[in-house]
Design a protein around this motif. Structure first.
Motif, PDB file in Angstrom:
ATOM      1  N   VAL A  31      37.079 -88.888-114.835  1.00  0.00           N
ATOM      2  CA  VAL A  31      37.209 -90.207-115.436  1.00  0.00           C
ATOM      3  C   VAL A  31      36.166 -90.294-116.536  1.00  0.00           C
ATOM      4  CG1 VAL A  31      37.082 -92.701-115.072  1.00  0.00           C
ATOM      5  CG2 VAL A  31      38.042 -91.217-113.286  1.00  0.00           C
ATOM      6  N   TYR A  43      38.401 -96.790-120.260  1.00  0.00           N
ATOM      7  CA  TYR A  43      38.365 -95.676-119.322  1.00  0.00           C
ATOM      8  C   TYR A  43      39.683 -94.919-119.386  1.00  0.00           C
ATOM      9  CZ  TYR A  43      34.234 -97.707-117.134  1.00  0.00           C
ATOM     10  OH  TYR A  43      32.980 -98.201-116.889  1.00  0.00           O
ATOM     11  N   ALA A  45      41.593 -91.076-117.707  1.00  0.00           N
ATOM     12  CA  ALA A  45      41.464 -90.040-116.677  1.00  0.00           C
ATOM     13  C   ALA A  45      42.144 -88.763-117.138  1.00  0.00           C
ATOM     14  CB  ALA A  45      42.090 -90.515-115.368  1.00  0.00           C
TER      15      ALA A  45
END
Length: 86
Positions: A31, A43, A45
């Motif tokens: 992440v 954010y 991933a």
């Protein structure tokens, strides 16, 4: 920033009584935070599926061909036992 590898071996960091146990881990997810602070920014991933890395960015998911996340500041690393072929 801290540089990390996809493989992690903790063999030298565990006590002698635990050295026969599994100590190798493989990275399968990262992440990453883009932004000035933890309270602002974005954010995303990166997830490894069958030896291919994918980028998960809100509603967009796609193969990550030239991933640079190994050199970026990360928020969270996800690891699993390294599965060795029999």
């Amino acid at each position: 920033s801290v540089v990390f590898r996809e493989e992690l071996d903790l063999h030298r960091a565990v006590s002698k009584s635990k050295q026969n146990e599994q100590t190798e881990y493989d990275l399968y997810g990262v992440v990453v935070h883009y932004g000035a602070t933890m309270y602002s920014g974005h954010y995303v991933a990166f997830v490894k599926i069958a030896d291919q890395w994918y980028l998960f960015d809100d509603k967009k998911v796609g193969e990550c061909l030239n991933c640079d996340f190994l050199s970026r500041p990360y928020f969270l690393l996800l690891r699993s036992f390294l599965c060795l072929p029999l």
